[in-house]
Motif scaffolding. Structure first.
Motif, PDB file in Angstrom:
ATOM      1  N   PRO A 269       0.831  -1.215   0.000  1.00 42.80           N
ATOM      2  CA  PRO A 269       0.000   0.000   0.000  1.00 42.80           C
ATOM      3  C   PRO A 269       0.859   1.257   0.000  1.00 42.80           C
ATOM      4  O   PRO A 269       1.932   1.290   0.610  1.00 42.80           O
ATOM      5  CB  PRO A 269      -0.796  -0.124   1.308  1.00 42.80           C
ATOM      6  N   GLN A 270       0.401   2.263  -0.721  1.00 39.55           N
ATOM      7  CA  GLN A 270       1.116   3.529  -0.772  1.00 39.55           C
ATOM      8  C   GLN A 270       0.759   4.371   0.455  1.00 39.55           C
ATOM      9  O   GLN A 270      -0.406   4.481   0.820  1.00 39.55           O
ATOM     10  CB  GLN A 270       0.772   4.292  -2.041  1.00 39.55           C
ATOM     11  N   VAL A 271       1.776   4.954   1.080  1.00 38.93           N
ATOM     12  CA  VAL A 271       1.575   5.792   2.261  1.00 38.93           C
ATOM     13  C   VAL A 271       2.081   7.197   1.956  1.00 38.93           C
ATOM     14  O   VAL A 271       3.188   7.370   1.450  1.00 38.93           O
ATOM     15  CB  VAL A 271       2.334   5.225   3.483  1.00 38.93           C
ATOM     16  N   VAL A 272       1.260   8.188   2.251  1.00 37.02           N
ATOM     17  CA  VAL A 272       1.672   9.593   2.165  1.00 37.02           C
ATOM     18  C   VAL A 272       1.681  10.134   3.585  1.00 37.02           C
ATOM     19  O   VAL A 272       0.643  10.139   4.262  1.00 37.02           O
ATOM     20  CB  VAL A 272       0.719  10.421   1.287  1.00 37.02           C
ATOM     21  N   TYR A 273       2.840  10.577   4.035  1.00 38.53           N
ATOM     22  CA  TYR A 273       3.031  10.984   5.425  1.00 38.53           C
ATOM     23  C   TYR A 273       3.235  12.500   5.492  1.00 38.53           C
ATOM     24  O   TYR A 273       4.111  13.054   4.821  1.00 38.53           O
ATOM     25  CB  TYR A 273       4.246  10.261   6.009  1.00 38.53           C
ATOM     26  N   PHE A 274       2.426  13.182   6.309  1.00 42.82           N
ATOM     27  CA  PHE A 274       2.523  14.626   6.502  1.00 42.82           C
ATOM     28  C   PHE A 274       3.223  14.907   7.834  1.00 42.82           C
ATOM     29  O   PHE A 274       2.900  14.282   8.851  1.00 42.82           O
ATOM     30  CB  PHE A 274       1.124  15.260   6.552  1.00 42.82           C
ATOM     31  N   GLY A 275       4.154  15.844   7.838  1.00 42.57           N
ATOM     32  CA  GLY A 275       4.819  16.216   9.089  1.00 42.57           C
ATOM     33  C   GLY A 275       5.489  17.569   8.961  1.00 42.57           C
ATOM     34  O   GLY A 275       5.745  18.055   7.854  1.00 42.57           O
ATOM     35  N   ASP A 276       5.819  18.175  10.107  1.00 40.76           N
ATOM     36  CA  ASP A 276       6.436  19.509  10.082  1.00 40.76           C
ATOM     37  C   ASP A 276       7.866  19.507  10.610  1.00 40.76           C
ATOM     38  O   ASP A 276       8.484  20.562  10.720  1.00 40.76           O
ATOM     39  CB  ASP A 276       5.594  20.518  10.866  1.00 40.76           C
ATOM     40  N   SER A 277       8.407  18.339  10.913  1.00 43.03           N
ATOM     41  CA  SER A 277       9.776  18.238  11.415  1.00 43.03           C
ATOM     42  C   SER A 277      10.600  17.357  10.486  1.00 43.03           C
ATOM     43  O   SER A 277      10.242  16.204  10.243  1.00 43.03           O
ATOM     44  CB  SER A 277       9.792  17.660  12.830  1.00 43.03           C
ATOM     45  N   MET A 278      11.703  17.893   9.980  1.00 42.73           N
ATOM     46  CA  MET A 278      12.587  17.078   9.152  1.00 42.73           C
ATOM     47  C   MET A 278      13.188  15.951   9.984  1.00 42.73           C
ATOM     48  O   MET A 278      13.296  14.807   9.532  1.00 42.73           O
ATOM     49  CB  MET A 278      13.689  17.965   8.557  1.00 42.73           C
ATOM     50  N   HIS A 279      13.577  16.264  11.220  1.00 42.88           N
ATOM     51  CA  HIS A 279      14.232  15.278  12.094  1.00 42.88           C
ATOM     52  C   HIS A 279      13.287  14.161  12.517  1.00 42.88           C
ATOM     53  O   HIS A 279      13.630  12.972  12.435  1.00 42.88           O
ATOM     54  CB  HIS A 279      14.778  15.985  13.326  1.00 42.88           C
ATOM     55  N   SER A 280      12.089  14.512  12.970  1.00 38.55           N
ATOM     56  CA  SER A 280      11.179  13.529  13.559  1.00 38.55           C
ATOM     57  C   SER A 280      10.237  12.902  12.551  1.00 38.55           C
ATOM     58  O   SER A 280       9.742  11.788  12.767  1.00 38.55           O
ATOM     59  CB  SER A 280      10.349  14.176  14.675  1.00 38.55           C
ATOM     60  N   ASP A 281       9.957  13.608  11.457  1.00 36.82           N
ATOM     61  CA  ASP A 281       8.928  13.165  10.517  1.00 36.82           C
ATOM     62  C   ASP A 281       9.476  12.802   9.143  1.00 36.82           C
ATOM     63  O   ASP A 281       9.449  11.649   8.735  1.00 36.82           O
ATOM     64  CB  ASP A 281       7.863  14.268  10.353  1.00 36.82           C
ATOM     65  N   ILE A 282       9.946  13.799   8.425  1.00 41.07           N
ATOM     66  CA  ILE A 282      10.187  13.639   6.996  1.00 41.07           C
ATOM     67  C   ILE A 282      11.385  12.741   6.704  1.00 41.07           C
ATOM     68  O   ILE A 282      11.289  11.783   5.931  1.00 41.07           O
ATOM     69  CB  ILE A 282      10.359  15.019   6.332  1.00 41.07           C
ATOM     70  N   PHE A 283      12.532  13.054   7.301  1.00 46.27           N
ATOM     71  CA  PHE A 283      13.711  12.226   7.047  1.00 46.27           C
ATOM     72  C   PHE A 283      13.492  10.759   7.432  1.00 46.27           C
ATOM     73  O   PHE A 283      13.736   9.857   6.609  1.00 46.27           O
ATOM     74  CB  PHE A 283      14.938  12.790   7.768  1.00 46.27           C
ATOM     75  N   PRO A 284      13.029  10.453   8.639  1.00 43.18           N
ATOM     76  CA  PRO A 284      12.895   9.022   8.980  1.00 43.18           C
ATOM     77  C   PRO A 284      11.821   8.306   8.174  1.00 43.18           C
ATOM     78  O   PRO A 284      11.983   7.127   7.836  1.00 43.18           O
ATOM     79  CB  PRO A 284      12.569   9.036  10.476  1.00 43.18           C
ATOM     80  N   ALA A 285      10.701   8.994   7.869  1.00 42.57           N
ATOM     81  CA  ALA A 285       9.641   8.346   7.093  1.00 42.57           C
ATOM     82  C   ALA A 285      10.125   7.991   5.698  1.00 42.57           C
ATOM     83  O   ALA A 285       9.770   6.936   5.144  1.00 42.57           O
ATOM     84  CB  ALA A 285       8.416   9.249   7.015  1.00 42.57           C
ATOM     85  N   ARG A 286      10.960   8.849   5.104  1.00 43.13           N
ATOM     86  CA  ARG A 286      11.494   8.559   3.770  1.00 43.13           C
ATOM     87  C   ARG A 286      12.682   7.594   3.851  1.00 43.13           C
ATOM     88  O   ARG A 286      12.759   6.619   3.100  1.00 43.13           O
ATOM     89  CB  ARG A 286      11.914   9.868   3.097  1.00 43.13           C
ATOM     90  N   HIS A 287      13.604   7.852   4.768  1.00 38.91           N
ATOM     91  CA  HIS A 287      14.853   7.088   4.824  1.00 38.91           C
ATOM     92  C   HIS A 287      14.640   5.648   5.278  1.00 38.91           C
ATOM     93  O   HIS A 287      15.217   4.718   4.691  1.00 38.91           O
ATOM     94  CB  HIS A 287      15.832   7.790   5.768  1.00 38.91           C
ATOM     95  N   TYR A 288      13.816   5.447   6.300  1.00 39.11           N
ATOM     96  CA  TYR A 288      13.643   4.110   6.858  1.00 39.11           C
ATOM     97  C   TYR A 288      12.445   3.357   6.262  1.00 39.11           C
ATOM     98  O   TYR A 288      12.491   2.136   6.120  1.00 39.11           O
ATOM     99  CB  TYR A 288      13.476   4.182   8.381  1.00 39.11           C
TER     100      TYR A 288
END
Length: 437
Positions: free
Chosen positions: A291-310
């Motif tokens: 399934p495709q997941v689209v994740y919204f967040g306002d923190s590069m450290h806590s949200d965007i980087f880990p959701a994409r990287h991991y």
């Protein structure tokens, strides 16, 4: 006041409350100078996302995309060009590692990348000022342990229930003073997504009791109906980076965490957890192997980087700097007599352009003699286009678009501005114009 001005006032009020929660702890419990308790509207200009604090020497730095230091301050005092050259000399910062190799936090430095953190940046800078003044030019510092103690005192998991510290008691006393109700367009957008068969998940590092207060006030008492799954105390970024055995999901009873779950079997409200078990549940709920997941967040450290990287999820960065990439002028706001209960809450919005630090997105490097300055993008800006699918100023900015609207991704071409919606920041537009000449 306009809706935006109300939101800006609430940001400033909440920022002041966060600042006070730390400052009073340092003064009353750790014996720091009482001058820390007084903060002026002008002081907030120091706040700028993307700064790193060197915990040993008390310097704040702004990094270029190649790891060199663009600007620096000792406490709140900005380093002059000569000092900057002497201290850093155009060299790569000693802790810099390209791409994913550099952690946002370590025992040597701390990056400030969200608005909840920024008041702490101002406080730490003023602590450095105070200690430098008291100790005749102190060169090395050891105050960070007291900041961590302040975090534990004010924001530990039980603080909301026990009414500890300053922050939670004040938020509970008058939530309307600090929290802005969600625009109806955003609530409608969430309902449209759910009616279209999308699975909606709320993931927050806040504990369940505080999350409930926030969501009741912001989204309404029926907020849980908007989401299929609610995950509190998620402890991001560990939610993404840790193995299921390290960070299992737990059920809740009366806001108390229960025994660990071996897997996640059905929708509901959970605590802690990990992205791997959540994705397994999404597979069951959708009947799809990937399934495709689209994740919204306002923190590069806590949200965007880990959701994409991991997890390799699509990521939407909520970047309020897209609203404020220009000089903020006090005269642009309404006359004081029209401000009502927000009277006296002056000072720039935290996301607006800092006079001390310049643009969040770009800065200039002084050229050699008889050469022009060169414009470069910041390290924070580089990470946006590297790890975000798109960046938007707020969810409200996209809430009235058709659900099948096609956004332009950062990865769609080599442009540094492709993924910004609705428009790229002014600083980056100028950057690309110069680059294409």
């Amino acid at each position: 006041m306009t809706g935006q001005e109300v939101r800006d006032s609430l940001i400033r009020l909440t920022g002041k409350l966060i600042y006070d929660s730390f400052a009073q702890f340092l003064v009353k419990e750790k014996g720091y100078d009482k001058e820390l308790l007084t903060v002026t509207p002008e002081d907030w200009d120091f706040c700028c996302k993307g700064l790193a604090l060197d915990l040993e020497d008390g310097n704040f730095i702004k990094l270029a995309d190649n790891g060199t230091v663009l600007r620096a301050s000792h406490g709140t005092r900005m380093l002059a060009p000569e000092e900057l050259a002497k201290e850093y000399g155009g060299r790569e910062w000693k802790y810099f590692m390209s791409d994913s190799g550099m952690a946002f936090r370590s025992g040597k430095y701390y990056f400030y990348d969200n608005y909840f953190d920024l008041p702490g940046a101002l406080l730490c800078a003023r602590v450095v000022d105070s200690l430098t003044k008291q100790n005749n030019g102190q060169k090395t510092f050891d105050f960070w342990k007291d900041i961590v103690a302040g975090i534990q005192h004010n924001y530990k998991m039980s603080a909301f229930r026990e009414n500890c510290g300053i922050y939670f008691p004040e938020i509970k006393r008058d939530p309307g003073k600090y929290l802005h109700s969600c625009p109806e367009s955003v609530k409608k957008w969430l309902r449209q997504l759910k009616n279209a068969g999308k699975i909606l998940v709320l993931i927050t590092s806040s504990h369940s009791d505080y999350c409930r207060l926030l969501c009741n006030h912001i989204l309404g008492n029926d907020f849980a109906d908007l989401f299929d799954i609610v995950i509190t105390n998620a402890l991001k970024p560990g939610f993404f980076s840790h193995l299921p055995s390290q960070r299992p999901f737990r059920t809740l009873e009366n806001d108390e965490e229960q025994e660990a779950l071996p897997s996640l079997e059905k929708p509901g409200w959970y605590s802690q957890g990990n992205a791997a078990h959540l994705y397994d549940l999404l597979k069951k709920m959708t009947g799809k192997p990937e399934p495709q997941v689209v994740y919204f967040g306002d923190s590069m450290h806590s949200d965007i980087f880990p959701a994409r990287h991991y997890s390799n999820w699509e990521t939407v960065l909520i970047l309020e700097e897209l609203k404020g990439d220009r000089d903020w002028k006090p005269e642009e706001s309404e006359p004081l007599e029209k401000k009502g209960k927000y009277e006296g809450q002056k000072g720039k919005p935290l996301y607006s352009l800092s006079k001390k630090w310049g643009s969040f997105f770009t800065d200039s490097i002084s050229g050699l003699e008889n050469t022009e300055d060169s414009l470069v993008s910041t390290w924070s800006c580089k990470r946006i286009s590297t790890y975000s699918t798109i960046a938007i100023p707020s969810i409200e900015a996209i809430a009235e678009l058709p659900l099948d609207y096609k956004f332009t991704r950062f990865s769609s071409n080599n442009s540094k501005t492709a993924g910004y919606y609705p428009n790229p920041p002014l600083a980056l537009s100028s950057f690309e114009t110069l680059a294409n000449k």
